[in-house]
Structure formats: structure tokens, C-alpha cells
Scaffold this motif. Structure first.
Motif, PDB file in Angstrom:
ATOM      1  N   PHE A  11       6.896  -7.769 -13.018  1.00  0.00           N
ATOM      2  CA  PHE A  11       5.789  -8.622 -12.551  1.00  0.00           C
ATOM      3  C   PHE A  11       5.988  -9.181 -11.141  1.00  0.00           C
ATOM      4  O   PHE A  11       7.035  -9.752 -10.819  1.00  0.00           O
ATOM      5  N   CYS A  12       4.939  -9.049 -10.335  1.00  0.00           N
ATOM      6  CA  CYS A  12       4.940  -9.654  -9.001  1.00  0.00           C
ATOM      7  C   CYS A  12       4.145 -10.962  -9.068  1.00  0.00           C
ATOM      8  O   CYS A  12       3.506 -11.262 -10.078  1.00  0.00           O
ATOM      9  N   PHE A  13       4.159 -11.666  -7.962  1.00  0.00           N
ATOM     10  CA  PHE A  13       3.448 -12.944  -7.865  1.00  0.00           C
ATOM     11  C   PHE A  13       1.954 -12.797  -8.215  1.00  0.00           C
ATOM     12  O   PHE A  13       1.396 -13.582  -8.980  1.00  0.00           O
ATOM     13  N   GLY A  14       1.311 -11.758  -7.655  1.00  0.00           N
ATOM     14  CA  GLY A  14      -0.139 -11.604  -7.829  1.00  0.00           C
ATOM     15  C   GLY A  14      -0.530 -11.321  -9.270  1.00  0.00           C
ATOM     16  O   GLY A  14      -1.556 -11.810  -9.754  1.00  0.00           O
ATOM     17  N   VAL A  15       0.287 -10.527  -9.957  1.00  0.00           N
ATOM     18  CA  VAL A  15       0.003 -10.188 -11.356  1.00  0.00           C
ATOM     19  C   VAL A  15       0.241 -11.412 -12.249  1.00  0.00           C
ATOM     20  O   VAL A  15      -0.575 -11.724 -13.123  1.00  0.00           O
ATOM     21  N   LYS A  16       1.333 -12.137 -11.981  1.00  0.00           N
ATOM     22  CA  LYS A  16       1.615 -13.356 -12.781  1.00  0.00           C
ATOM     23  C   LYS A  16       0.467 -14.342 -12.626  1.00  0.00           C
ATOM     24  O   LYS A  16      -0.014 -14.931 -13.586  1.00  0.00           O
ATOM     25  N   THR A  94      -8.213 -12.186  -7.662  1.00  0.00           N
ATOM     26  CA  THR A  94      -7.787 -11.276  -6.577  1.00  0.00           C
ATOM     27  C   THR A  94      -6.495 -11.799  -5.959  1.00  0.00           C
ATOM     28  O   THR A  94      -6.407 -12.974  -5.582  1.00  0.00           O
ATOM     29  N   CYS A  95      -5.509 -10.917  -5.817  1.00  0.00           N
ATOM     30  CA  CYS A  95      -4.236 -11.344  -5.222  1.00  0.00           C
ATOM     31  C   CYS A  95      -4.471 -11.801  -3.783  1.00  0.00           C
ATOM     32  O   CYS A  95      -5.184 -11.133  -3.024  1.00  0.00           O
ATOM     33  N   PRO A  96      -3.865 -12.914  -3.368  1.00  0.00           N
ATOM     34  CA  PRO A  96      -4.053 -13.382  -1.986  1.00  0.00           C
ATOM     35  C   PRO A  96      -3.643 -12.340  -0.941  1.00  0.00           C
ATOM     36  O   PRO A  96      -4.199 -12.321   0.157  1.00  0.00           O
ATOM     37  N   PHE A  97      -2.719 -11.461  -1.290  1.00  0.00           N
ATOM     38  CA  PHE A  97      -2.310 -10.433  -0.310  1.00  0.00           C
ATOM     39  C   PHE A  97      -3.403  -9.373  -0.150  1.00  0.00           C
ATOM     40  O   PHE A  97      -3.579  -8.803   0.920  1.00  0.00           O
ATOM     41  N   VAL A  98      -4.133  -9.106  -1.221  1.00  0.00           N
ATOM     42  CA  VAL A  98      -5.277  -8.183  -1.129  1.00  0.00           C
ATOM     43  C   VAL A  98      -6.379  -8.852  -0.303  1.00  0.00           C
ATOM     44  O   VAL A  98      -7.017  -8.228   0.548  1.00  0.00           O
ATOM     45  N   GLN A 160      -3.402  -0.049   1.806  1.00  0.00           N
ATOM     46  CA  GLN A 160      -3.349  -0.505   0.399  1.00  0.00           C
ATOM     47  C   GLN A 160      -2.002  -1.210   0.211  1.00  0.00           C
ATOM     48  O   GLN A 160      -0.967  -0.721   0.691  1.00  0.00           O
ATOM     49  N   THR A 161      -2.005  -2.324  -0.494  1.00  0.00           N
ATOM     50  CA  THR A 161      -0.800  -3.173  -0.573  1.00  0.00           C
ATOM     51  C   THR A 161       0.417  -2.496  -1.192  1.00  0.00           C
ATOM     52  O   THR A 161       1.538  -2.963  -1.011  1.00  0.00           O
ATOM     53  N   THR A 162       0.194  -1.402  -1.928  1.00  0.00           N
ATOM     54  CA  THR A 162       1.311  -0.782  -2.666  1.00  0.00           C
ATOM     55  C   THR A 162       1.801   0.531  -2.050  1.00  0.00           C
ATOM     56  O   THR A 162       2.535   1.273  -2.682  1.00  0.00           O
ATOM     57  N   ILE A 188       0.972  -3.937   3.526  1.00  0.00           N
ATOM     58  CA  ILE A 188       1.814  -3.657   2.355  1.00  0.00           C
ATOM     59  C   ILE A 188       2.464  -4.982   1.965  1.00  0.00           C
ATOM     60  O   ILE A 188       2.980  -5.704   2.829  1.00  0.00           O
ATOM     61  N   CYS A 189       2.420  -5.335   0.687  1.00  0.00           N
ATOM     62  CA  CYS A 189       2.900  -6.674   0.329  1.00  0.00           C
ATOM     63  C   CYS A 189       4.420  -6.695   0.169  1.00  0.00           C
ATOM     64  O   CYS A 189       5.056  -5.674  -0.088  1.00  0.00           O
ATOM     65  N   GLU A 190       4.947  -7.903   0.303  1.00  0.00           N
ATOM     66  CA  GLU A 190       6.400  -8.131   0.238  1.00  0.00           C
ATOM     67  C   GLU A 190       6.977  -7.659  -1.107  1.00  0.00           C
ATOM     68  O   GLU A 190       8.039  -7.057  -1.172  1.00  0.00           O
ATOM     69  N   ALA A 191       6.219  -7.932  -2.183  1.00  0.00           N
ATOM     70  CA  ALA A 191       6.697  -7.543  -3.523  1.00  0.00           C
ATOM     71  C   ALA A 191       6.871  -6.029  -3.603  1.00  0.00           C
ATOM     72  O   ALA A 191       7.847  -5.527  -4.176  1.00  0.00           O
ATOM     73  N   THR A 192       5.940  -5.292  -2.996  1.00  0.00           N
ATOM     74  CA  THR A 192       6.018  -3.834  -2.996  1.00  0.00           C
ATOM     75  C   THR A 192       7.260  -3.371  -2.238  1.00  0.00           C
ATOM     76  O   THR A 192       8.029  -2.536  -2.721  1.00  0.00           O
ATOM     77  N   VAL A 193       7.452  -3.940  -1.040  1.00  0.00           N
ATOM     78  CA  VAL A 193       8.585  -3.528  -0.207  1.00  0.00           C
ATOM     79  C   VAL A 193       9.899  -3.776  -0.955  1.00  0.00           C
ATOM     80  O   VAL A 193      10.767  -2.904  -1.029  1.00  0.00           O
TER      81      VAL A 193
HETATM   82 FE1  F3S Z   1       1.382  -7.810  -6.614  1.00  0.00          FE
HETATM   83 FE2  F3S Z   1      -0.377  -8.817  -4.980  1.00  0.00          FE
HETATM   84 FE3  F3S Z   1       1.480  -7.225  -4.093  1.00  0.00          FE
HETATM   85  S1  F3S Z   1      -0.780  -8.066  -7.036  1.00  0.00           S
HETATM   86  S2  F3S Z   1       1.902  -5.821  -5.785  1.00  0.00           S
HETATM   87  S3  F3S Z   1       1.815  -9.253  -4.954  1.00  0.00           S
HETATM   88  S4  F3S Z   1      -0.641  -7.255  -3.466  1.00  0.00           S
END
Ligand code: F3S
Length: 284
Positions: A11-16, A94-98, A160-162, A188-193
Motif C-alpha cells: 500500500f502507498c499513501f494514495g491507496v491508503k 483521487t490521489c493528490p499526486f494524480v 502516468q504516476t506509475t 512519476i510518484c515517489e511511492a512508485t520510484v
Molecule cells: Fe499511490 Fe498515488 Fe502514487 S495512488 S502509486 S501514491 S500516484
């Protein structure tokens, strides 16, 4: 046999955040809660939400009463407006990074740039991004596709963030030759990297990699690609039941990683099953 779980996995921040918003909304007995499409790309976690009364619909038209949840991937603004026009309360997960990527695309469109999106065509996040350019964005999924775009004066690239940072570098490089002015937003979001780096490091020192996550999850697919690219045999599973004992033959060090929409309980079940299989004497 040693089993190591990647330092950044699951789980990343956006999903949580999205799950917390929906869980809170579902506690209100006075109204039903609907998600537009799957809230996150993990069928097992979606089934748990359904068990708590959260329903999934494909379009706003299917809902006449109840709250509508916009998924972590974001939606076309016209869809959000349609929900509001029907008088439905909207819960924006919606995730803030999106959202940050949405803002860059809107800005590029306003300033007259041709918008190019590096992403998976057909993915919901990418559809929501493209909608921010009024349907005029061009979507590419590789450097080869970027090379085929017509020459432009002003071009803006959003990702795309991923996606993989390496893919962004390649596409930006080709695009720089296809326009006079290029503006690049690394969305690309930090969680992905972090998940991608951890997965690569672990795969490089493992004999076998197991990637846990939904088959419809773009970021899980990326992790699987990254691990496989190291040369380490890699398998993606959604649940522990899908593990094949044959995969463990000859493996001494086993790595496990998981997509950003994979809950900890599924990762734990996979690790537990791997321990059982190792204990059952899979031939080394
Ligand atoms: Fe998760 Fe948001 Fe990144 S949903 S994968 S933190 S764009």
C-alpha cells in the motif's frame, strides 16, 4: 531458504487514503456508497469493501441515490460534473499526486502546448489525464511511439504516476527531437520510484522473485517487468493459492515485493505459504 520482503512494498499513501475515505463513508448508515469502477486495482481488497456494503458501478447513470466515490486514479472531469448534476454527494479519493499531474496538463493546454502523455493506453488514470487536455492529448507508451509523432512548436510531456523513470528519459529524449520547445513534468510518484528501486535491488540478490498484486494493476506490472529485467526468474501472483511449488526448485534466496494497491494481509499470506512450501522440502 531465506525469504525477504522488499523494503518498500504494498500500500502507498494514495491507496491508503482512498480506502480510509471509503471506509469512513461506509460507516454512515443513512446512505449507500458507490465507487466508479474499482476503487483500487486489487480484486481481493475490492471484495472486502463489497462485504462492507460498498457497491461498484460503471457509470454515474446507474446511481440515483447515495454517494459517489472517485477512484484513486482520478476521473474525467465530465464524469465528476455528471455526478454533481444528479445531486449526488461526491467523495473525491483521487490521489493528490494524480491531481498534480492534472494541474500540469491543464496549465500546458492553457499555454498552447501540445500535450503528450507517457502511459498505458486504456488505463483509467491515463484517460483522466487525457481528459484534462480536452481530449487532444497524445498518449505514447514507448520511445518508438514518441518518435512517430509529428513535429510541433511547443510540446509538454506528463507521465502516468506509475511509469518507469527510464521510460520517461527515453521518451523525453525522442520528443526533444520532435519539437522546438519541450516542457517535461516528471509526475512519476515517489511511492512508485521507491517500490521500483527496492524491487530491483532485491531481485538482483535473489534466486526467485514473487511479485504480489492485481493483474489489472499497472504499478504491479511495472514491478514484475523490473524484476524480470534483472534476469531473476519472476512470477506475479494475486493470492497465495497461485504459488506453484515448482518455482522454488533450486532457490536459496527468495524475494517478495508487492504493488501499491496490494494489502499487507495478502503479502503476509504469500510469505506464509512460501515458508510452508520451503518447510515441505521443495528440492533445493
Ligand atoms: Fe499511490 Fe498515488 Fe502514487 S495512488 S502509486 S501514491 S500516484
Amino acid at each position: 531458504m531465506e525469504i525477504i520482503v522488499a523494503e518498500n512494498a504494498g500500500f502507498c499513501f494514495g491507496v491508503k487514503r482512498a480506502l480510509e475515505l471509503v471506509a469512513r463513508a461506509a460507516e454512515d448508515p443513512s446512505r449507500l456508497v458507490y465507487t466508479l469502477g474499482a476503487l483500487i486495482h486489487n480484486p481481493q481488497e475490492i471484495a472486502r469493501l463489497e462485504a462492507r456494503g460498498v457497491r461498484q458501478v460503471d457509470t454515474v447513470d446507474e446511481v440515483s441515490d447515495g454517494a459517489i466515490v472517485l477512484s484513486a486514479h482520478g476521473v474525467d472531469p465530465a464524469v465528476e460534473q455528471a455526478a454533481r448534476d444528479r445531486g449526488l454527494p461526491v467523495i473525491d479519493a483521487t490521489c493528490p499526486f494524480v491531481k498534480r499531474a492534472h494541474g500540469h496538463i491543464e496549465e500546458l493546454s492553457r499555454e498552447g502546448y501540445s500535450v503528450v502523455i507517457l502511459g498505458d493506453p486504456g488505463h483509467r488514470e491515463v484517460a483522466g489525464l487525457a481528459a484534462r487536455a480536452g481530449g487532444k492529448a497524445e498518449i505514447v507508451s514507448s520511445a518508438e511511439e514518441a518518435e512517430r509523432l509529428p513535429f510541433r512548436e511547443k510540446c509538454g510531456l506528463v507521465v502516468q504516476t506509475t511509469q518507469r523513470p527510464a521510460a520517461l528519459r527515453e521518451v523525453a529524449g525522442r520528443l526533444a527531437e520532435r519539437c522546438r520547445e519541450l516542457r517535461v513534468y516528471n509526475t512519476i510518484c515517489e511511492a512508485t520510484v521507491k517500490r521500483q528501486e527496492s524491487a530491483r535491488e532485491l531481485a538482483e540478490k535473489s534466486d526467485l522473485m514473487i511479485v504480489v498484486g492485481g493483474r489489472n494493476s499497472a504499478n504491479t506490472k511495472r514491478l514484475e517487468e523490473i524484476c524480470a529485467a534483472t534476469g531473476t526468474p519472476t512470477h506475479q501472483v494475486e493470492t497465495a493459492e497461485e504459488l506453484d511449488p515448482e518455482w522454488l526448485h533450486g532457490a536459496q534466496q527468495l524475494g517478495v515485493t508487492a504493488g501499491a494497491s496490494t494489502p499487507a494481509w495478502i503479502v503476509e499470506e504469500v510469505v506464509e505459504r512460501l515458508r510452508e512450501l520451503a518447510g515441505e522440502g521443495v528440492p533445493a
